[in-house]
Design a protein around this motif. Structure first.
Motif, PDB file in Angstrom:
ATOM      1  N   VAL A 165       1.806  37.322  10.968  1.00  0.00           N
ATOM      2  CA  VAL A 165       1.647  36.462   9.788  1.00  0.00           C
ATOM      3  C   VAL A 165       3.162  36.044   9.331  1.00  0.00           C
ATOM      4  N   LEU A 166       3.984  36.896   9.015  1.00  0.00           N
ATOM      5  CA  LEU A 166       5.310  36.666   8.364  1.00  0.00           C
ATOM      6  C   LEU A 166       5.971  35.576   9.234  1.00  0.00           C
ATOM      7  N   ALA A 167       6.045  35.728  10.576  1.00  0.00           N
ATOM      8  CA  ALA A 167       6.621  35.061  11.459  1.00  0.00           C
ATOM      9  C   ALA A 167       6.074  33.561  11.556  1.00  0.00           C
ATOM     10  N   GLY A 168       4.801  33.730  11.460  1.00  0.00           N
ATOM     11  CA  GLY A 168       4.011  32.421  11.324  1.00  0.00           C
ATOM     12  C   GLY A 168       4.351  31.556  10.317  1.00  0.00           C
ATOM     13  N   VAL A 169       4.320  32.074   8.900  1.00  0.00           N
ATOM     14  CA  VAL A 169       4.836  31.288   7.830  1.00  0.00           C
ATOM     15  C   VAL A 169       6.067  30.816   8.014  1.00  0.00           C
ATOM     16  N   LEU A 170       7.215  31.323   8.633  1.00  0.00           N
ATOM     17  CA  LEU A 170       8.359  30.676   8.714  1.00  0.00           C
ATOM     18  C   LEU A 170       8.152  29.772   9.855  1.00  0.00           C
ATOM     19  N   ALA A 171       7.519  29.648  10.888  1.00  0.00           N
ATOM     20  CA  ALA A 171       7.203  28.609  11.500  1.00  0.00           C
ATOM     21  C   ALA A 171       6.511  27.403  11.103  1.00  0.00           C
ATOM     22  N   LEU A 172       5.694  27.605  10.101  1.00  0.00           N
ATOM     23  CA  LEU A 172       5.066  26.448   9.513  1.00  0.00           C
ATOM     24  C   LEU A 172       6.166  25.800   8.466  1.00  0.00           C
ATOM     25  N   VAL A 173       7.041  26.768   7.969  1.00  0.00           N
ATOM     26  CA  VAL A 173       8.091  25.982   7.090  1.00  0.00           C
ATOM     27  C   VAL A 173       8.731  24.969   7.911  1.00  0.00           C
ATOM     28  N   MET A 174       9.099  25.673   9.310  1.00  0.00           N
ATOM     29  CA  MET A 174       9.788  24.814  10.341  1.00  0.00           C
ATOM     30  C   MET A 174       9.088  23.472  10.546  1.00  0.00           C
ATOM     31  N   ARG A 175       7.925  23.566  10.933  1.00  0.00           N
ATOM     32  CA  ARG A 175       7.249  22.470  11.156  1.00  0.00           C
ATOM     33  C   ARG A 175       7.051  21.364  10.217  1.00  0.00           C
ATOM     34  N   ALA A 176       6.864  21.926   9.075  1.00  0.00           N
ATOM     35  CA  ALA A 176       6.986  20.892   8.090  1.00  0.00           C
ATOM     36  C   ALA A 176       8.215  20.190   7.947  1.00  0.00           C
ATOM     37  N   GLN A 177       9.394  21.095   8.028  1.00  0.00           N
ATOM     38  CA  GLN A 177      10.660  20.054   8.129  1.00  0.00           C
ATOM     39  C   GLN A 177      10.682  19.218   9.155  1.00  0.00           C
ATOM     40  N   LEU A 178      10.020  19.423  10.292  1.00  0.00           N
ATOM     41  CA  LEU A 178      10.405  18.301  11.407  1.00  0.00           C
ATOM     42  C   LEU A 178       9.148  17.539  11.562  1.00  0.00           C
ATOM     43  N   ALA A 179       8.345  17.430  10.470  1.00  0.00           N
ATOM     44  CA  ALA A 179       7.052  16.468  10.726  1.00  0.00           C
ATOM     45  C   ALA A 179       7.378  15.039  10.306  1.00  0.00           C
ATOM     46  N   VAL A 180       8.639  14.794   9.735  1.00  0.00           N
ATOM     47  CA  VAL A 180       9.135  13.647   9.912  1.00  0.00           C
ATOM     48  C   VAL A 180      10.492  13.167   9.860  1.00  0.00           C
ATOM     49  N   PRO A 181      10.967  12.060  10.182  1.00  0.00           N
ATOM     50  CA  PRO A 181      12.572  12.014  10.292  1.00  0.00           C
ATOM     51  C   PRO A 181      13.201  12.123   9.054  1.00  0.00           C
ATOM     52  N   GLY A 182      14.434  12.835   9.203  1.00  0.00           N
ATOM     53  CA  GLY A 182      15.216  12.887   8.015  1.00  0.00           C
ATOM     54  C   GLY A 182      14.834  14.009   6.792  1.00  0.00           C
ATOM     55  N   ASN A 183      13.751  14.638   7.047  1.00  0.00           N
ATOM     56  CA  ASN A 183      13.241  15.604   6.090  1.00  0.00           C
ATOM     57  C   ASN A 183      14.029  16.391   5.492  1.00  0.00           C
ATOM     58  N   THR A 184      14.252  16.736   4.146  1.00  0.00           N
ATOM     59  CA  THR A 184      15.222  17.495   3.509  1.00  0.00           C
ATOM     60  C   THR A 184      14.289  18.858   2.898  1.00  0.00           C
ATOM     61  N   LEU A 185      13.344  19.232   3.013  1.00  0.00           N
ATOM     62  CA  LEU A 185      12.672  20.373   2.838  1.00  0.00           C
ATOM     63  C   LEU A 185      13.556  21.500   2.797  1.00  0.00           C
ATOM     64  N   VAL A 186      14.264  21.488   3.777  1.00  0.00           N
ATOM     65  CA  VAL A 186      15.227  22.905   3.933  1.00  0.00           C
ATOM     66  C   VAL A 186      16.461  22.172   4.453  1.00  0.00           C
ATOM     67  N   ASP A 187      17.636  22.760   3.975  1.00  0.00           N
ATOM     68  CA  ASP A 187      18.839  22.373   4.791  1.00  0.00           C
ATOM     69  C   ASP A 187      19.232  23.183   6.146  1.00  0.00           C
ATOM     70  N   ALA A 188      20.192  22.472   6.753  1.00  0.00           N
ATOM     71  CA  ALA A 188      20.818  22.888   8.289  1.00  0.00           C
ATOM     72  C   ALA A 188      20.798  24.547   8.069  1.00  0.00           C
ATOM     73  N   ALA A 189      21.300  25.116   7.217  1.00  0.00           N
ATOM     74  CA  ALA A 189      21.726  26.324   7.027  1.00  0.00           C
ATOM     75  C   ALA A 189      20.460  27.180   7.069  1.00  0.00           C
ATOM     76  N   THR A 190      19.529  27.016   6.053  1.00  0.00           N
ATOM     77  CA  THR A 190      18.216  27.584   5.739  1.00  0.00           C
ATOM     78  C   THR A 190      17.428  27.369   7.198  1.00  0.00           C
ATOM     79  N   TYR A 191      17.463  26.292   7.852  1.00  0.00           N
ATOM     80  CA  TYR A 191      16.576  26.216   8.836  1.00  0.00           C
ATOM     81  C   TYR A 191      17.048  27.020   9.894  1.00  0.00           C
TER      82      TYR A 191
END
Length: 836
Positions: A55-81
């Motif tokens: 579940v914890l790893a899945g939550v991390l994946a959802l944050v990554m997918r939210a970041q990649l949902a649209v071009p140029g997204n700034t939900l998280v920065d590169a270091a956090t990603y």
């Protein structure tokens, strides 16, 4: 001894027999349950923890997918990603995928094999608590910005001290390397348990296919995981001490890490898949109501997959500039492994075709597994074609392929298994209606999430990017993938809520809700089965309908407790003939303390709390000594009656002892770590124009060192022989002489390397020599601890002919360390001469 024998009608059982059995196996209540070592308790803890990490790893994946949902997204920065990406892959691979299959095995296998428990219950408890403590501490680094960010594969030079100066890489190297030790401990337990504690009459070809799958998997862990342990040792030494194993400017090679990592990493894919395949082989015939098609073919296919997987590590290095021969051989092996995998798939399909399938929730997950895994296998064959792999390597096509294989090949069978085996926990089935909804959301969401990634990859989208421009044509595929990921997560959440709701219900008799054929559906309690059954076929519950009643009535072997404690039977590895009675340890706190101490030692080294780390190490060693001190105490009688007037020995020594074979398996692990370090030395040596390099020389004193090693080993062999005559004085003298020889050899080795002028910081060749020397020195220290323990046993009067496992196992390990030392000498002192 018991092959093909049907037990006669028994005499009435003693009135207090069952009460004594329950008393011996009673599980602690409340918070004291932490001290339990029973496989059913530890197995549930294990499964629950693995699902938490899922579940914890899945939550991390959802944050990554939210970041990649649209071009140029700034939900998280590169270091956090980068931290999210690294932690997602690390947690899924190291803290979920491998632990969860071992967890299911710990819970199911004793009951499936008709045993009361695995042969080393405290080792299982130690493995779990080490994994639990270490895994949670490692995951929590993400909340403090201290997580690794070099990818779950940790390629140098990106993860060198220059490019990753923080502690994130050290958390990965020390934390994950230590958690791999937990996995190896579980593998040793499973190998000995499967081979030596099966129900009488359960020959190898009557063994459940899940047991076969776990046996192959455990051997794969034994020979694959040591490579990553060796790699983490070398990379941490480079980061901590500036020993340049992977730095090209000082003779190192970054490709050395890739060789070590993928020698572990590609077999790990099949370490994850094979147990899932074993679960599928157990469920398919039950859901189809017909015996499995091709049992023997599947057994051979499991073994073939395990063997071929070790030829595939360069599959991940097609674009790394390897020679043509290596590329062609690896490509051929990548095609070849599809054959035994396909044998299993066709056997399952044939079984479904032959039988009458019940389209209940387990069947739906099994059918979904077939669809997804076959697609993943097809793309796997595609990337085995070298020109195609050169095009899609490091693209999102590989991300899609990886998830089709791993989620399709393991997660869907796991969820089918959770549906199927939950009634064995508390007698209740999951909701059929919620199960169908869960499957629909997971199946649809998965394909919506990952199939578009194939197209994005073919369109040129590279993996491991945190954002992308709007004009490259990847937006639609990423929007679909993100939407699918959240649908998949909703299905997982619905399933886990239903699972928690079901497990919290009041327990009832498990019965046999699926009308299954295997022994885990016999009536069970805290002690497992009431009596250990005599097995006469592969499908005992189908072929002998009265078996459940016979076992519950105590009409088979060991219907009670002979000496008032926890006991099971040891049987021969091939024919499962009864060999002797095995006393099992009871509950206790020593495994928890040992695991906490081990975790503290490794994790505190990461933050440079050296004295506290050493204190934790001392606590761990003391806890292990505590649990071992009474482990080979002899039983009150040399023989025990286990039912129907049959008497068996209560003591086994030498190769008949399960602990002796456990030491053999541990030595195999140790030898593989040494072989990996030796490979590193050879790899670095072959890159040199002159070996040894300028400024380094070969250490002198080889003959004297060999003589000391052989003298110590000979002294231990003498001690083993003298125990037969109970000559304690001679035994102590021999062990003390071996002590002196070991210390003398270590001093001589260190002095000779110093005389050669080797500086581990100067060049990679000298660093690999120092690594081999350090590894041998570590073993010398271990021998001193083991030898001191033998002396303590002798002085206390606990070392006897009928309680000699301590001496036998110590001598066996001593002989191995001697062989390892001689092999290390040959590598360092003779290899340059042969190369010259």
């Amino acid at each position: 001894m018991t092959e093909g024998r049907r037990l006669p009608n028994p005499l009435p059982r003693p009135a207090n027999e069952l009460d004594d059995l329950v008393r011996a196996w009673r599980t602690p209540k409340g918070w004291r349950k932490i001290s339990s070592v029973n496989n059913t308790v530890i197995g549930l803890f294990y499964i629950g923890t693995a699902l938490l990490f899922f579940v914890l790893a899945g939550v991390l994946a959802l944050v990554m997918r939210a970041q990649l949902a649209v071009p140029g997204n700034t939900l998280v920065d590169a270091a956090t990603y980068n931290q999210l990406f690294t932690m997602h892959g690390t947690v899924m691979m190291f803290l979920f995928a491998v632990p969860v299959v071992e967890a299911v095995a710990v819970y199911l296998l004793p009951n499936m094999l008709g045993a009361r428990d695995l042969p080393f219950p405290r080792l299982s408890a130690y493995a779990f608590w080490a994994y639990f403590i270490g895994g949670l501490v490692f995951f929590c680094t993400i909340f403090f910005g201290a997580s690794p960010d070099g990818g779950w594969f940790m390629y140098p030079p990106l993860t060198s001290k220059v490019h990753s100066p923080g502690t994130g890489a050290d958390w990965w190297l020390l934390g994950i390397g230590f958690i791999e030790i937990s996995a190896i401990a579980g593998a040793i337990e499973l190998i000995i348990g499967i081979l030596m504690t099966r129900a009488p009459g359960m020959t190898l070809m009557r063994m459940p296919l899940f047991a076969w799958a776990m046996l192959v998997t455990a051997f794969m862990i034994v020979f694959a995981f040591p490579a990553i342990i060796a790699g983490t040792i070398l990379l941490e030494l480079e980061r901590a001490l500036d020993w340049p194993f992977f730095l090209p400017d000082r003779g190192g090679d970054p490709l050395l890490w890739q060789h070590l990592f993928w020698f572990f990493g590609h077999p790990e894919v099949y370490i994850i898949f094979l147990p899932a395949a074993g679960m599928v082989s157990m469920m398919v015939p039950v859901m189809a109501r017909t015996p499995l098609v091709g049992y023997r073919a599947i057994v051979w296919a499991l073994a073939a997959v395990g063997a071929i997987s070790f030829l595939l590590w360069m599959h991940h290095m097609f674009t790394a500039g390897l020679g043509p021969l290596a590329l062609y051989a690896t490509s051929a092996a990548s095609f070849a492994i599809a054959i035994p995998s396909g044998v299993q798939v066709f056997a399952w399909i044939a079984t479904f075709w032959k039988g009458t399938v019940r389209l209940e929730t387990p069947s739906l997950f099994l059918l979904g597994f077939h669809f997804i895994f076959v697609l993943g296998g097809l793309t796997g064959v595609m990337v085995a074609v070298l020109p195609f792999d050169w095009q899609v390597h490091d693209s999102y096509f590989i991300v899609a392929h990886l998830h089709y294989v791993l989620i399709g090949g393991m997660v869907f069978p796991l969820f089918a298994g959770l549906c199927y085996w939950t009634p064995a926990v508390n007698g209740h089935r999951l909701s059929e209606r919620l199960g169908r909804w869960s499957f629909g959301l997971m199946f649809g969401g998965f394909n919506l999430a990952f199939f578009p990634m194939h197209i994005a990859g073919l369109a040129g989208m590279p993996r491991r990017v945190w954002t992308y421009p709007a004009d490259v044509g990847w937006t639609l595929w990423n929007v679909l993938a993100t939407l699918g990921a959240f649908v998949l997560a909703a299905g997982v959440l619905l399933f886990l809520v239903d699972l928690a709701r079901t497990l919290l219900r009041k327990a009832q008799d498990q019965g046999n809700p699926w009308q299954a054929d295997s022994l885990e559906w016999l009536p069970q309690d805290c002690y497992g089965v009431r009596s250990i059954p005599q097995i006469e076929s592969r499908t005992p519950l189908w072929d002998r309908p009265a078996l459940s009643q016979e076992v519950e009535a105590g009409q088979h072997w060991l219907p009670g407790t002979v000496f008032g404690g926890r006991e099971t039977l040891v049987t021969s590895p091939r024919k499962a003939e009864i060999r002797h009675l095995l006393r099992l340890p009871g509950d206790g706190w020593s495994p928890v303390l040992a695991a906490a101490g081990t975790a503290g030692f490794f994790l505190l080294l990461t933050v440079s709390w050296y004295f506290t780390a050493i204190a934790c190490g001392v606590v761990s060693i003391a806890a292990v000594v505590w649990w071992l001190w009474g482990s080979d105490r002899p039983l009150p009688a040399a023989h025990a009656t286990i039912g129907q007037g049959v008497s068996v020995p209560t003591v086994a020594t030498g190769w008949r002892s399960h602990s002796w074979w456990a030491m053999v398996v541990l030595i195999a692990v140790d030898a593989t770590v040494f072989a990996s370090l030796g490979f590193a030395h050879i790899h670095v040596s072959m890159k040199l124009e002159v070996c040894p390099p300028p400024g380094a020389a070969l250490p002198p004193g080889g003959p004297w060192l060999a003589a000391l090693l052989l003298a110590g080993s000979a002294a231990m062999a003498f001690a083993v022989r003298r125990l037969r005559g109970a000559a304690q004085g001679w035994i102590r003298a021999a062990v003390l002489f071996a002590f002196c020889a070991t210390v003398g050899g270590a001093v001589l080795d260190i002095v000779s390397h110093a005389q050669a002028g080797l500086s581990p910081r100067a060049d990679a060749w000298s660093a690999t020599v120092a690594a081999l020397l350090s590894w041998q020195g570590f073993h010398g220290a271990v021998l001193l601890v083991m030898g001191g323990y033998v002396l303590a046993r002798s002085w206390s009067g606990r070392l006897r002919q009928d309680a000699r496992a301590t001496l036998d196992n110590t001598a066996l390990f001593w002989h191995y360390v001697t062989v390892q030392g001689l092999a290390g000498m040959a590598l360092v002192r003779l290899l340059p001469q042969w190369m010259g």
